[in-house]
Design an enzyme around this catalytic site. Structure first.
Site, PDB file in Angstrom:
ATOM      1  CD  GLU A  82      48.010  49.582  32.756  1.00 14.85           C
ATOM      2  OE1 GLU A  82      46.889  49.622  33.310  1.00 14.85           O
ATOM      3  OE2 GLU A  82      48.153  49.402  31.538  1.00 14.85           O
ATOM      4  CD  GLU A 130      45.525  44.845  32.384  1.00 13.10           C
ATOM      5  OE1 GLU A 130      46.387  43.957  32.575  1.00 13.10           O
ATOM      6  OE2 GLU A 130      45.609  45.967  32.891  1.00 13.10           O
ATOM      7  CB  ALA A 182      40.705  49.539  34.806  1.00 16.08           C
ATOM      8  N   GLY A 192      45.547  48.274  36.027  1.00 23.16           N
ATOM      9  CA  GLY A 192      45.713  49.722  36.193  1.00 23.16           C
ATOM     10  C   GLY A 192      46.468  50.085  37.462  1.00 23.16           C
TER      11      GLY A 192
HETATM   12  N1  COA Z   1      37.245  45.884  39.247  1.00 22.23           N
HETATM   13  C1  COA Z   1      36.083  45.897  39.928  1.00 22.23           C
HETATM   14  N2  COA Z   1      35.930  45.308  41.117  1.00 22.23           N
HETATM   15  C2  COA Z   1      37.002  44.683  41.637  1.00 22.23           C
HETATM   16  C3  COA Z   1      38.234  44.643  40.988  1.00 22.23           C
HETATM   17  C4  COA Z   1      38.349  45.284  39.730  1.00 22.23           C
HETATM   18  N3  COA Z   1      39.487  45.322  39.051  1.00 22.23           N
HETATM   19  N4  COA Z   1      39.099  43.927  41.732  1.00 22.23           N
HETATM   20  C5  COA Z   1      38.415  43.555  42.844  1.00 22.23           C
HETATM   21  N5  COA Z   1      37.151  44.011  42.769  1.00 22.23           N
HETATM   22  C6  COA Z   1      36.081  43.832  43.767  1.00 22.23           C
HETATM   23  C7  COA Z   1      35.520  42.422  43.698  1.00 22.23           C
HETATM   24  O1  COA Z   1      34.576  42.293  42.651  1.00 22.23           O
HETATM   25  C8  COA Z   1      34.903  42.300  45.075  1.00 22.23           C
HETATM   26  O2  COA Z   1      33.678  42.986  45.106  1.00 22.23           O
HETATM   27  P1  COA Z   1      32.344  42.274  45.694  1.00 22.23           P
HETATM   28  O3  COA Z   1      32.652  42.151  47.172  1.00 22.23           O
HETATM   29  O4  COA Z   1      31.263  43.260  45.394  1.00 22.23           O
HETATM   30  O5  COA Z   1      32.236  40.966  45.006  1.00 22.23           O
HETATM   31  C9  COA Z   1      35.880  43.068  45.949  1.00 22.23           C
HETATM   32  O6  COA Z   1      36.602  43.923  45.061  1.00 22.23           O
HETATM   33  C10 COA Z   1      36.872  42.180  46.672  1.00 22.23           C
HETATM   34  O7  COA Z   1      37.520  41.364  45.707  1.00 22.23           O
HETATM   35  P2  COA Z   1      37.581  39.767  45.781  1.00 22.23           P
HETATM   36  O8  COA Z   1      37.782  39.236  44.381  1.00 22.23           O
HETATM   37  O9  COA Z   1      36.433  39.232  46.535  1.00 22.23           O
HETATM   38  O10 COA Z   1      38.905  39.600  46.646  1.00 22.23           O
HETATM   39  P3  COA Z   1      39.919  38.377  46.652  1.00 22.23           P
HETATM   40  O11 COA Z   1      40.852  38.656  47.768  1.00 22.23           O
HETATM   41  O12 COA Z   1      39.209  37.090  46.612  1.00 22.23           O
HETATM   42  O13 COA Z   1      40.737  38.496  45.258  1.00 22.23           O
HETATM   43  C11 COA Z   1      41.946  39.668  43.523  1.00 22.23           C
HETATM   44  C12 COA Z   1      41.554  39.587  45.024  1.00 22.23           C
HETATM   45  C13 COA Z   1      42.721  40.959  43.327  1.00 22.23           C
HETATM   46  C14 COA Z   1      42.821  38.484  43.136  1.00 22.23           C
HETATM   47  C15 COA Z   1      40.656  39.667  42.662  1.00 22.23           C
HETATM   48  O14 COA Z   1      39.779  40.639  43.160  1.00 22.23           O
HETATM   49  C16 COA Z   1      40.893  39.979  41.213  1.00 22.23           C
HETATM   50  O15 COA Z   1      41.343  39.127  40.451  1.00 22.23           O
HETATM   51  N6  COA Z   1      40.576  41.222  40.763  1.00 22.23           N
HETATM   52  C17 COA Z   1      40.662  41.638  39.413  1.00 22.23           C
HETATM   53  C18 COA Z   1      42.096  41.934  39.028  1.00 22.23           C
HETATM   54  C19 COA Z   1      42.190  42.321  37.564  1.00 22.23           C
HETATM   55  O16 COA Z   1      41.897  41.545  36.701  1.00 22.23           O
HETATM   56  N7  COA Z   1      42.614  43.573  37.304  1.00 22.23           N
HETATM   57  C20 COA Z   1      42.760  44.086  35.990  1.00 22.23           C
HETATM   58  C21 COA Z   1      41.534  44.782  35.598  1.00 22.23           C
HETATM   59  S1  COA Z   1      41.668  45.451  33.983  1.00 22.23           S
END
Ligand code: COA
Length: 623
Positions: free
Chosen positions: A477, A497, A429, A474
């Site tokens: 999910e 989460e 999400a 999400g």
């Molecule tokens: N919500 C909002 N934005 C998200 C996102 C999320 N769940 N997951 C990734 N993004 C965005 C990042 O903020 C980034 O945006 P920016 O370029 O404006 O900073 C872009 O997507 C690319 O992500 P980034 O983190 O730079 O890529 P990465 O390859 O270094 O890491 C992940 C990838 C998936 C490990 C990392 O993005 C992450 O941990 N995301 C969140 C996962 C999460 O906690 N999901 C559950 C949410 S309830």
């Protein structure tokens, strides 16, 4: 598809060869002279060395990427065993036709031929080959090794499965593909080149100084380089030739400005001169906007590209902050209509009907973040927000719900595939949207997310999640709401989460434990850890792990197998499993009695059993 042959080792050809090699394809790069091939390799090395400096490429990868490209001047040898040939030679129709006639003779019968032309007709080139069904445009953007945009252009006769293969290959190359009709300038150059030309026209007409035009363009379109600086960087001659080819195809409005022709003939770059006349900035800026909006709208009106594709062309291909439709939303649709009307009055272009209708609706443009398409009986839902790794915000959830509704009622669709654009499936999400939510807003959002995923789960058709990358929060999910999950070998799964101080809310605490058992679900949810695709398969979370380059092919095979069976039987089996596992065994068995009895009331049961006895393939009608 394992081998790609790139014809032409110039700037574009070398960039394409590099990108293909970097993505793991075996590559041959061919040109007519050894020195051109050498120049191609030099440029690849330079780009890779820069990549190393910027930390994008590991030093040890450089030699491997170069070694994986076989340079040659022998077209026959380079193309004979290629699965895909990408032509990137000079923009001359006669040269390209001759080349494709040769390639048609040299290549394997099932090889796909593609042209990287930015302005010439794909159909005209396809016509010189014996395989127009296996011919298409694949237009890369400069710098080809880095720029993520690619225009995929079917010809009139290109087979749909060839286009879907080219879209898959584009994604494997790390690109964000847009599908565009074979029309002059496709979806980007049709307005980008005239934008440069319009700047020179204004200079010719004495509307303002060059400095004013340059600054107005930057301000009105919110871009960092003005048209003259852009022409100096990319080549005045390229702008002239591209404009001339639009002129030939589209008529008078597209005629190169006199000043552009003169500058091209002089062989010089522009010298940006004059002072900025502040009082003229708005007028000049409005003319740029009028031109941009009009042509972008013509692209949509003429069915050449969707508005989402036009937006991606601008934001990814040209790296503009906003595409034309987002700009119109920012300015307001009514005001945009006035700007367009004024521009059309002075330029002789037609006011696009699509804008008039939009203005009547008094609504901004709606830009979808979920795309739907259909290939035969397979409906495809693609979450399309790659810059945020397809994170689910309210808009994505709304679009997802609508996509499910549409495919659920489409009678031609038997199986639905859900996937993500770019390198991720869905990374959860949207944290940026959630962080500001009050508890009540979070409650509404959670209910909404749950309702959309429940709709997907309850859809009578079979759904398959094709997990191409991260499936987190999400995203996992969403995958768990599908009937089956097929994962690419590099996919990663998790419910992280708790690391954000919340817990899964779109069904993760419920569906994951039902899928893999309480113990594993608790471990994954309490630790927030990620697991890889193999581990996900081992614990029963996913049905199958396949190499990334075979993901969509494998899902389509699986979907075809399901679609070949009695549709009512599959639908009722899905209901029996989904309902039955939520109740006690006795109730579940009773439910099963009712669903199988229903099967006995169908024509399909007679057909299926009759076909078995008559030793033939059944033809199910879903009745
Ligand atoms: N919500 C909002 N934005 C998200 C996102 C999320 N769940 N997951 C990734 N993004 C965005 C990042 O903020 C980034 O945006 P920016 O370029 O404006 O900073 C872009 O997507 C690319 O992500 P980034 O983190 O730079 O890529 P990465 O390859 O270094 O890491 C992940 C990838 C998936 C490990 C990392 O993005 C992450 O941990 N995301 C969140 C996962 C999460 O906690 N999901 C559950 C949410 S309830």
């Amino acid at each position: 598809m394992t081998k790609i042959c790139v014809v032409g080792a110039g700037n574009m050809g070398a960039g394409i060869a590099q990108r293909c090699s970097q993505s793991g394809f075996a590559v041959s790069m061919v040109d007519i002279k050894e020195e051109f091939v050498k120049k191609g390799f030099d440029s690849i090395r330079r780009t890779l060395d820069e990549g190393v400096k910027r930390g994008k490429v590991k030093p040890e990868q450089v030699d491997a990427i170069i070694k994986n490209i076989h340079g040659t001047i022998d077209l026959k040898e380079a193309s004979a065993d290629a699965d895909l040939v990408i032509e990137a030679v000079f923009e001359d129709m006669e040269i390209k036709k001759k080349l494709f006639a040769d390639l048609d003779k040299f290549c394997k019968p099932d090889a796909i031929l593609a042209t990287n032309t930015s302005s010439l007709s794909v159909n005209e080139m396809a016509a010189v080959t014996s395989r127009p069904v296996k011919f298409a445009g694949l237009h890369f953007f400069y710098p080809a090794a880095i720029n993520q945009l690619i225009e995929v252009i079917p010809g009139d006769k290109t087979a749909p499965d060839v286009i879907s293969k080219l879209i898959d290959v584009s994604r494997l190359l790390g690109k964000l593909p847009i599908t565009v009709k074979d029309a002059p300038g496709f979806a980007v150059n049709r307005y980008f080149v005239p934008f440069l030309n319009e700047a020179v026209k204004m200079l010719d007409e004495g509307v303002a100084t060059m400095a004013t035009i340059e600054e107005s363009a930057k301000k009105s379109l919110q871009i960092s380089m003005g048209p003259f600086e852009l022409m100096n960087a990319t080549g005045v001659q390229i702008a002239y030739h591209a404009q001339e080819s639009l002129h030939k195809a589209l008529g008078q409005f597209y005629r190169p400005a006199n000043g552009l022709q003169k500058q091209f003939e002089s062989g010089q770059k522009w010298t940006i001169s004059g002072t900025v006349e502040l009082e003229k900035m708005d007028k000049v800026g409005e003319r740029f906007l009028g031109m941009l909006f009009t042509i972008a709208l013509h692209l949509v009106d003429e069915g050449i590209a969707t508005k989402e594709a036009v937006e991606r062309g601008a934001t990814v291909g040209l790296r503009w902050k906003l595409g034309p439709f987002a700009m119109m939303n920012e300015i307001g649709i009514e005001k945009s209509l006035h700007i367009v009307e004024r521009f059309c009055q002075s330029s002789g272009l037609k006011v696009p009907g699509v804008l008039v209708r939009q203005a009547e609706s008094k609504k901004p443009w709606y830009l979808r973040s979920v795309q739907t398409s259909r290939e035969g009986s397979l409906g495809i839902i693609t979450v399309d927000r790659p810059d945020s790794l397809n994170a689910l915000n309210s808009k994505v959830l709304t679009d997802l719900g609508e996509a499910v509704d549409n495919l659920a009622k489409d009678e031609a669709v038997k199986v639905v595939m859900v996937t993500g654009e770019g390198g991720a499936f869905v990374a959860g999400a949207d944290i940026k949207e959630m962080i500001v939510k009050t508890p009540l807003e979070a409650r509404d959002f959670t209910y909404f997310g749950q309702s959309v995923l429940k709709k997907l789960e309850d859809m009578e058709k079979v759904s398959i999640a094709a997990v191409n990358g991260y499936a987190l929060g999400g995203g996992l999910e969403l995958a768990l709401s599908c009937d089956l999950i097929v994962a690419a070998d590099g996919a990663r799964f998790g419910l992280p989460e708790v690391t954000l101080g919340i817990h899964p809310g779109f069904g993760g605490t419920q569906r994951l434990s039902r899928q893999v058992g309480k113990a594993k679900a608790k471990e994954l949810i309490y630790t927030g850890s990620m697991i890889d695709a193999k581990e996900a398969e081992r614990i029963g979370l996913v049905n199958k792990v396949v190499p990334r380059d075979r993901l969509y092919e494998e899902v389509k095979k699986l979907a075809d197998k399901i679609a070949a069976n009695g549709p009512v039987a599959v639908k009722l089996a899905k209901a029996a499993i989904n309902r039955g596992t939520e109740v006690d065994l006795v109730t579940g068995l009773a439910y099963e009695v009712e669903t199988i009895s229903l099967c006995f009331s169908t024509e399909d049961k007679n057909e299926g059993m009759g076909a078995f006895i008559e030793k033939r393939k059944p033809q199910f009608k879903g009745k």
